[in-house]
Design a protein around this motif. Structure first.
Motif, PDB file in Angstrom:
ATOM      1  N   ALA A   1       0.879  -1.165   0.000  1.00  0.00           N
ATOM      2  CA  ALA A   1       0.000   0.000   0.000  1.00  0.00           C
ATOM      3  C   ALA A   1       0.914   1.211   0.000  1.00  0.00           C
ATOM      4  O   ALA A   1       1.951   1.194   0.658  1.00  0.00           O
ATOM      5  CB  ALA A   1      -0.859   0.002   1.254  1.00  0.00           C
ATOM      6  N   ALA A   2       0.544   2.233  -0.761  1.00  0.00           N
ATOM      7  CA  ALA A   2       1.422   3.398  -0.838  1.00  0.00           C
ATOM      8  C   ALA A   2       0.602   4.672  -0.951  1.00  0.00           C
ATOM      9  O   ALA A   2      -0.551   4.653  -1.384  1.00  0.00           O
ATOM     10  CB  ALA A   2       2.348   3.268  -2.049  1.00  0.00           C
ATOM     11  N   GLY A   3       1.220   5.757  -0.553  1.00  0.00           N
ATOM     12  CA  GLY A   3       0.588   7.067  -0.711  1.00  0.00           C
ATOM     13  C   GLY A   3       0.908   7.610  -2.093  1.00  0.00           C
ATOM     14  O   GLY A   3       2.033   7.466  -2.574  1.00  0.00           O
TER      15      GLY A   3
ATOM     16  N   VAL B   1      -6.038   3.895   4.804  1.00  0.00           N
ATOM     17  CA  VAL B   1      -5.176   3.026   3.997  1.00  0.00           C
ATOM     18  C   VAL B   1      -5.825   1.637   3.877  1.00  0.00           C
ATOM     19  O   VAL B   1      -5.971   1.082   2.783  1.00  0.00           O
ATOM     20  CB  VAL B   1      -3.761   2.922   4.631  1.00  0.00           C
ATOM     21  CG1 VAL B   1      -2.950   1.805   4.001  1.00  0.00           C
ATOM     22  CG2 VAL B   1      -3.024   4.255   4.510  1.00  0.00           C
TER      23      VAL B   1
ATOM     24  N   ALA C   1      -0.848  11.429  -0.659  1.00  0.00           N
ATOM     25  CA  ALA C   1       0.181  11.646   0.365  1.00  0.00           C
ATOM     26  C   ALA C   1      -0.069  12.967   1.108  1.00  0.00           C
ATOM     27  O   ALA C   1      -0.877  13.796   0.677  1.00  0.00           O
ATOM     28  CB  ALA C   1       1.556  11.622  -0.283  1.00  0.00           C
TER      29      ALA C   1
ATOM     30  N   VAL D   1       4.793   6.779  -2.252  1.00  0.00           N
ATOM     31  CA  VAL D   1       5.648   6.680  -1.062  1.00  0.00           C
ATOM     32  C   VAL D   1       5.137   5.594  -0.133  1.00  0.00           C
ATOM     33  O   VAL D   1       3.932   5.421   0.036  1.00  0.00           O
ATOM     34  CB  VAL D   1       5.730   8.049  -0.334  1.00  0.00           C
ATOM     35  CG1 VAL D   1       4.343   8.526   0.124  1.00  0.00           C
ATOM     36  CG2 VAL D   1       6.666   8.008   0.855  1.00  0.00           C
ATOM     37  N   GLY D   2       6.079   4.863   0.457  1.00  0.00           N
ATOM     38  CA  GLY D   2       5.688   3.809   1.396  1.00  0.00           C
ATOM     39  C   GLY D   2       6.812   3.467   2.354  1.00  0.00           C
ATOM     40  O   GLY D   2       7.859   4.122   2.357  1.00  0.00           O
ATOM     41  N   MET D   3       6.572   2.443   3.151  1.00  0.00           N
ATOM     42  CA  MET D   3       7.501   2.110   4.234  1.00  0.00           C
ATOM     43  C   MET D   3       8.075   0.696   4.089  1.00  0.00           C
ATOM     44  O   MET D   3       8.485   0.087   5.076  1.00  0.00           O
ATOM     45  CB  MET D   3       6.785   2.221   5.584  1.00  0.00           C
ATOM     46  CG  MET D   3       6.095   3.548   5.836  1.00  0.00           C
ATOM     47  SD  MET D   3       5.104   3.505   7.337  1.00  0.00           S
ATOM     48  CE  MET D   3       4.163   5.044   7.164  1.00  0.00           C
TER      49      MET D   3
ATOM     50  N   LEU E   1      -3.995  11.860   7.440  1.00  0.00           N
ATOM     51  CA  LEU E   1      -3.729  10.469   7.032  1.00  0.00           C
ATOM     52  C   LEU E   1      -3.969   9.510   8.200  1.00  0.00           C
ATOM     53  O   LEU E   1      -3.680   9.846   9.347  1.00  0.00           O
ATOM     54  CB  LEU E   1      -2.281  10.339   6.555  1.00  0.00           C
ATOM     55  CG  LEU E   1      -2.052  10.636   5.073  1.00  0.00           C
ATOM     56  CD1 LEU E   1      -2.457  12.041   4.724  1.00  0.00           C
ATOM     57  CD2 LEU E   1      -0.603  10.398   4.708  1.00  0.00           C
TER      58      LEU E   1
ATOM     59  N   TYR F   1       3.427   8.921   9.115  1.00  0.00           N
ATOM     60  CA  TYR F   1       3.275   9.353   7.735  1.00  0.00           C
ATOM     61  C   TYR F   1       4.144  10.588   7.563  1.00  0.00           C
ATOM     62  O   TYR F   1       4.603  11.203   8.536  1.00  0.00           O
ATOM     63  CB  TYR F   1       1.801   9.626   7.428  1.00  0.00           C
ATOM     64  CG  TYR F   1       0.980   8.356   7.408  1.00  0.00           C
ATOM     65  CD1 TYR F   1       1.183   7.400   6.420  1.00  0.00           C
ATOM     66  CD2 TYR F   1       0.029   8.089   8.401  1.00  0.00           C
ATOM     67  CE1 TYR F   1       0.461   6.214   6.407  1.00  0.00           C
ATOM     68  CE2 TYR F   1      -0.707   6.910   8.386  1.00  0.00           C
ATOM     69  CZ  TYR F   1      -0.483   5.974   7.387  1.00  0.00           C
ATOM     70  OH  TYR F   1      -1.189   4.799   7.375  1.00  0.00           O
ATOM     71  N   GLU F   2       4.342  10.970   6.317  1.00  0.00           N
ATOM     72  CA  GLU F   2       5.277  12.040   6.015  1.00  0.00           C
ATOM     73  C   GLU F   2       4.658  13.408   6.329  1.00  0.00           C
ATOM     74  O   GLU F   2       3.454  13.537   6.492  1.00  0.00           O
ATOM     75  CB  GLU F   2       5.676  11.982   4.532  1.00  0.00           C
ATOM     76  CG  GLU F   2       6.337  10.696   4.110  1.00  0.00           C
ATOM     77  CD  GLU F   2       5.402   9.490   4.086  1.00  0.00           C
ATOM     78  OE1 GLU F   2       4.200   9.672   3.810  1.00  0.00           O
ATOM     79  OE2 GLU F   2       5.860   8.369   4.393  1.00  0.00           O
TER      80      GLU F   2
ATOM     81  N   THR G   1      -3.347   3.950  -1.794  1.00  0.00           N
ATOM     82  CA  THR G   1      -4.472   3.920  -0.847  1.00  0.00           C
ATOM     83  C   THR G   1      -4.936   5.308  -0.427  1.00  0.00           C
ATOM     84  O   THR G   1      -6.016   5.461   0.132  1.00  0.00           O
ATOM     85  CB  THR G   1      -4.076   3.136   0.418  1.00  0.00           C
ATOM     86  OG1 THR G   1      -2.830   3.644   0.893  1.00  0.00           O
ATOM     87  CG2 THR G   1      -3.951   1.650   0.116  1.00  0.00           C
ATOM     88  N   ASN G   2      -4.100   6.302  -0.667  1.00  0.00           N
ATOM     89  CA  ASN G   2      -4.420   7.663  -0.212  1.00  0.00           C
ATOM     90  C   ASN G   2      -3.545   8.652  -0.957  1.00  0.00           C
ATOM     91  O   ASN G   2      -2.506   8.267  -1.497  1.00  0.00           O
ATOM     92  CB  ASN G   2      -4.132   7.771   1.294  1.00  0.00           C
ATOM     93  CG  ASN G   2      -2.686   7.425   1.632  1.00  0.00           C
ATOM     94  OD1 ASN G   2      -2.308   6.239   1.657  1.00  0.00           O
ATOM     95  ND2 ASN G   2      -1.881   8.425   1.835  1.00  0.00           N
TER      96      ASN G   2
HETATM   97  N1  HPA Z   1       2.950   7.229   3.281  1.00  0.00           N
HETATM   98  C1  HPA Z   1       3.723   6.181   3.610  1.00  0.00           C
HETATM   99  N2  HPA Z   1       3.314   4.933   3.575  1.00  0.00           N
HETATM  100  C2  HPA Z   1       2.065   4.704   3.171  1.00  0.00           C
HETATM  101  C3  HPA Z   1       1.189   5.744   2.815  1.00  0.00           C
HETATM  102  C4  HPA Z   1       1.662   7.079   2.868  1.00  0.00           C
HETATM  103  O1  HPA Z   1       0.951   8.054   2.563  1.00  0.00           O
HETATM  104  N3  HPA Z   1       0.000   5.163   2.462  1.00  0.00           N
HETATM  105  C5  HPA Z   1       0.166   3.818   2.599  1.00  0.00           C
HETATM  106  N4  HPA Z   1       1.405   3.541   3.041  1.00  0.00           N
END
Ligand code: HPA
Length: 273
Positions: A114-116, A251, A238, A210-212, A246, A193-194, A235-236
């Motif tokens: 999952a990433a922003g 997410v 950023a 962006v993700g972790m 966030l 989150y950032e 998923t969203n």
């Molecule tokens: N930032 C970092 N990791 C994430 C995000 C995000 O916005 N959404 C899902 N994983």
């Protein structure tokens, strides 16, 4: 022996005492795909806690396991429950399961997360084929004495995400009617989150999402010569890109909403690559 390799061989021995299953493809599944293992023809599962030397001190203790089985007759190993750097593990432990799946025999790796969305053209619910990554903001899993048994000291990273696999994934997505964005994934440490400023920095760096997770795993897999591909579920938007705050709930909610499509894509991809 190199300490990292010693730990890996201990883990592999422990796995081999339980199964001689030979996976062709390894899968690391992110949010929304957590229950994908329920859809495959399962042969065996091994809890991480059963594996001697495996990093299981925090979150992992309960739910983490390897699932061995078949997706349309292709032998796979699925990592159910990923190790994140923000959990406090050394980065070499974070990529230990990836390397272990490689040592079990998997030559190919499918990564999902999952990433922003950092790119202004992205919407929550979009899928992004990862074309490249930026790992500069997290420690390299290759720092320390090189594990010569796995790969070279200075590995090339000019095509981390296999062009061959990317072409096949695009074909399968099109067949399924799934619109696929393509872009660069940047891994930051999390767990917060950032900030909006950090997201502007990511955009300037050339990132689209962006993700972790993921990038360090991809790097470790490429170091040992695995062929790698990755798909992000956006998923969203950023931080700073919408008025919303966030949250993990958002997410999870988006990931769950598109999980069916994501699973269909992964299944189609496994049988093609
Ligand atoms: N930032 C970092 N990791 C994430 C995000 C995000 O916005 N959404 C899902 N994983």
């Amino acid at each position: 022996m190199n300490k990292v390799y010693e730990k890996l061989t201990t883990c592999l021995k422990s796995v081999r005492e339980k199964t001689d299953f030979q996976p062709e493809i390894a899968l690391i599944l992110g949010s929304g795909l957590g229950d994908y293992a329920e859809e495959i023809q399962v042969v065996q599962t091994i809890d991480y806690t059963e594996i001697e030397g495996f990093p299981t001190s925090t979150v992992l203790g309960h739910k983490g396991r390897f699932v061995f089985g078949y997706v349309k007759e292709v032998p796979v190993v699925i990592m159910q429950g990923r190790v994140h750097y923000y959990e406090g593990y050394p980065i070499t432990d974070v990529v230990l399961p990836t390397r272990l799946m490689g040592m079990m025999g998997a030559k190919k790796l499918i990564l999902t997360n999952a990433a922003g969305g950092v790119n202004f053209d992205y919407q929550p619910g979009d899928f992004m084929l990862i074309t490249d990554h930026i790992t500069t903001a997290v420690p390299s899993p290759l720092i320390g004495a090189n594990v010569e048994e796995l790969g070279v000291r200075f590995p090339d990273m000019s095509e981390v995400y296999s062009l061959r696999m990317r072409d096949l994934i695009k074909e399968e997505a099109e067949k399924l009617g799934i619109a696929l964005k393509e872009g660069v994934y940047v891994q930051l440490t999390g767990p917060s989150y950032e900030t909006p400023a950090e997201i502007r920095m990511c955009r300037t760096w050339g990132a689209d999402a962006v993700g972790m997770s993921t990038a360090c795993e991809a790097m470790a897999a490429r170091h040992m010569g695995m062929e790698v591909c990755g798909i992000s579920c956006i998923t969203n938007l950023a931080a700073g890109m919408s008025k919303k705050q966030l949250s993990h709930a958002e997410v999870q909610e988006t990931a769950d909403r598109v999980a069916m499509q994501f699973k269909a894509l992964v299944t189609a991809v496994v049988s093609r690559i």
